[in-house]
Scaffold this active site. Structure first.
Site, short mmCIF file in Angstrom:
data_model
loop_
_atom_site.label_atom_id
_atom_site.label_comp_id
_atom_site.label_asym_id
_atom_site.label_seq_id
_atom_site.Cartn_x
_atom_site.Cartn_y
_atom_site.Cartn_z
N HIS A 184 0.85 -1.19 0.00
CA HIS A 184 0.00 0.00 0.00
C HIS A 184 0.88 1.24 0.00
CE1 HIS A 184 -3.11 2.88 1.09
NE2 HIS A 184 -3.96 1.97 0.65
N ASP A 234 -7.93 -5.23 -0.08
CA ASP A 234 -8.42 -5.99 -1.24
C ASP A 234 -8.15 -7.49 -1.11
OD1 ASP A 234 -9.53 -3.88 -2.66
OD2 ASP A 234 -7.56 -3.21 -3.26
N1 ACO Z 1 4.27 -7.80 -4.93
C1 ACO Z 1 5.61 -7.83 -5.06
N2 ACO Z 1 6.40 -6.75 -4.91
C2 ACO Z 1 5.80 -5.59 -4.60
C3 ACO Z 1 4.41 -5.48 -4.42
C4 ACO Z 1 3.62 -6.64 -4.60
N3 ACO Z 1 2.29 -6.61 -4.43
N4 ACO Z 1 4.08 -4.20 -4.12
C5 ACO Z 1 5.23 -3.51 -4.10
N5 ACO Z 1 6.28 -4.34 -4.38
C6 ACO Z 1 7.72 -4.01 -4.37
C7 ACO Z 1 8.10 -3.21 -5.60
O1 ACO Z 1 8.52 -4.04 -6.65
C8 ACO Z 1 9.22 -2.35 -5.04
O2 ACO Z 1 10.36 -3.17 -4.91
P1 ACO Z 1 11.84 -2.53 -5.11
O3 ACO Z 1 12.00 -1.54 -4.01
O4 ACO Z 1 12.77 -3.70 -5.02
O5 ACO Z 1 11.82 -1.88 -6.47
C9 ACO Z 1 8.75 -2.01 -3.63
O6 ACO Z 1 7.91 -3.12 -3.26
C10 ACO Z 1 7.96 -0.70 -3.51
O7 ACO Z 1 6.88 -0.75 -4.47
P2 ACO Z 1 6.22 0.53 -5.12
O8 ACO Z 1 5.51 0.13 -6.37
O9 ACO Z 1 7.23 1.63 -5.24
O10 ACO Z 1 5.17 0.95 -4.01
P3 ACO Z 1 3.96 1.95 -4.19
O11 ACO Z 1 3.70 2.51 -2.85
O12 ACO Z 1 4.20 2.91 -5.29
O13 ACO Z 1 2.76 0.98 -4.68
C11 ACO Z 1 0.91 -0.46 -4.68
C12 ACO Z 1 1.73 0.57 -3.88
C13 ACO Z 1 0.50 0.11 -6.05
C14 ACO Z 1 -0.37 -0.75 -3.90
C15 ACO Z 1 1.76 -1.76 -4.86
O14 ACO Z 1 2.13 -2.27 -3.60
C16 ACO Z 1 1.03 -2.84 -5.67
O15 ACO Z 1 1.08 -2.82 -6.90
N6 ACO Z 1 0.33 -3.81 -4.99
C17 ACO Z 1 -0.42 -4.84 -5.67
C18 ACO Z 1 -1.77 -4.30 -6.14
C19 ACO Z 1 -2.73 -4.04 -4.99
O16 ACO Z 1 -2.92 -4.88 -4.12
N7 ACO Z 1 -3.36 -2.84 -5.02
C20 ACO Z 1 -4.38 -2.46 -4.04
C21 ACO Z 1 -3.91 -1.30 -3.20
S1 ACO Z 1 -5.10 -0.93 -1.95
C22 ACO Z 1 -6.29 -0.07 -2.71
O17 ACO Z 1 -6.13 0.58 -3.71
C23 ACO Z 1 -7.63 -0.14 -2.13
#
Ligand code: ACO
Length: 427
Positions: free
Chosen positions: A316, A373
């Protein structure tokens, strides 16, 4: 006392600019850089708005480190455990919980407005049979703007609250109709004798004419426990500060477009997998994984920097400790296990994913915890709600938040059209 400011110095020219630090009532302080461009001729660069407060708000407060979420000052756990979704809607719109009489009147008002104009019903026929309900829902909400007057007098509370009540009330009908259209089955009209959540479940599940088809397994009459679970999901989704779809709603509001068009834009933004669409993707992913013994391989895939596969329902932008909504739903899921038959293969896979990810250094070091979610996907599956309706259910809950944010934006005399600038790197 020393004034709270930050001084920015341009090391090339030696020019310095001083900016005030604004105190929040809760949470982080905010640096007021509104005059930065006129002072310095430079823009600030913050793609994804990770360091930007785009507005002042009194609606929802989140502390991502502490895992805290409050609507109008009331903690989400207290709301979810002690109050209904409709009470939460009243709270968001009026900044206080309703009295018994106010709740009664509000409930009646919402029941009375749930029907759709007959002209609007015809719109559904224009969509292909297999249309995703989110596509139909977003279009239907835009078209709703053509049925109701565009001008809202923000000095007139009755007028803007009527506009808000109408959309909160009609959204479940539109979502249920979008679903039934996708199955090619006749619509079930809203029933004025039913409360908000039971009415929605009935419009989705009932036999044409409104009766439940008792003989079909899984379609027996609606259980109280199902209403409670769905009502809690609506409450947990009701608002979430300046998330992606709310930012879109405020952005559209800033152009002066019709409020329902702003809501429709929010619906489109919510559909994405990185936002509200994740709940559908969680279950699609679990089905794709297929069995408990394959979970480990998919976890490895999610960790691979060369693979863009992500574990849906994890991570998140704001919550870096835990998502308080996920914590409430995990409790609810455990409570419902027996009553709703949650011990399926799908549940076993979900539990395995949760178990491995919560102890794996990749996820732990990046603060990637199950988000709301992850659990809504599981609970909605247990309620026998099809995947395609997960995000529309999120829409139903979030509509009150979007419209409350729309009202706040419109009442703020300092608000301006949203018009960011860019770092140009072309020819
Ligand atoms: N699975 C694996 N790796 C992940 C995940 C995941 N679900 N989420 C983040 N990471 C990793 C990224 O690859 C990154 O790794 P790195 O530092 O080695 O490059 C690190 O964690 C940080 O990720 P970001 O994308 O920079 O985090 P951000 O805060 O921008 O994104 C998000 C948050 C979009 C929710 C992301 O965690 C994601 O895509 N999750 C999966 C989709 C999801 O569940 N979305 C629902 C969110 S809740 C809502 O909207 C109600």
């Amino acid at each position: 006392m020393k004034k709270s400011t930050v001084t920015l110095t341009n090391n090339q020219t030696g020019d310095s600019y001083e900016y005030s630090i604004l105190e929040s009532t809760r949470g982080s302080k905010v640096l007021d850089i509104r005059t930065f461009f006129s002072d310095s001729g430079m823009f600030t660069y913050d793609p994804g708005f990770t360091s930007t407060a785009a507005c002042e708000s009194t609606i929802t407060f989140i502390d991502g480190k502490k895992g805290e979420l409050r609507y109008r000052g009331i903690d989400i756990e207290a709301l979810a455990n002690k109050h209904s979704y409709l009470e939460t809607c009243f709270l968001l719109l009026n900044s206080r919980l309703p009295s018994e009489k106010e709740l009664h009147n509000f409930d009646l008002e919402i029941r009375h407005r749930a029907y759709l104009h007959r002209g609007l019903q015809k719109l559904f026929d224009a969509f292909p049979d297999n249309a995703h309900p989110m596509a139909t829902l977003s279009a239907a909400v835009t078209s709703l703007a053509s049925f109701y007057d565009e001008h809202i007098d923000m000095e007139n509370e009755d007028e803007y609250l009527e506009m808000a009540h109408r959309i909160i009330s009609k959204i479940p009908t539109l979502a249920a109709f979008a679903y039934r259209h996708s199955l090619g089955i006749p619509f079930v009209e809203p029933d004025i004798d039913l409360g908000f959540t039971k009415n929605f479940l009935t419009m989705m599940r009932a036999y044409p004419g409104g009766k439940m088809h008792l003989s079909v397994e899984g379609h027996e009459d609606i259980k109280d426990v199902e209403i409670r679970a769905l009502d809690t999901i609506f409450t947990l989704h009701a608002d979430h500060e300046q998330n992606a779809s709310t930012t879109v709603v405020r952005g559209v509001a800033s152009t002066g477009a019709h409020p329902y068009v702003a809501i429709s834009s929010g619906i489109s933004a919510l559909w994405g997998r990185a936002h509200g669409g994740a709940n559908e993707s969680v279950i699609a992913q679990i089905e794709y994984i297929g069995s408990v013994d394959k979970v480990k391989a998919f976890i490895e895939k999610a960790k691979d920097p060369d693979d863009d596969f992500r574990l849906m329902g994890f991570g998140h932008r704001v919550y870096k400790n835990f998502d308080p909504r996920a914590k409430i739903l995990k409790g609810l899921q455990d409570e419902l296990r027996d009553e709703l038959g949650l011990d399926t293969e799908l549940m076993k896979i979900a539990r395995k994913i949760e178990e491995i990810a919560l102890s794996d250094d990749y996820f732990v070091s990046r603060n990637l915890y199950p988000n709301i979610d992850f659990y809504t996907g599981i609970i909605l599956t247990a309620l026998k709600i099809p995947k395609s309706m997960f995000t529309p259910i999120f829409v139903i809950g979030r509509t009150v938040g979007w419209i409350t944010q729309w009202i706040e934006f419109k009442k703020d005399e300092t608000s301006k059209i949203a018009r960011p600038r860019q770092l140009y790197s072309g020819k």
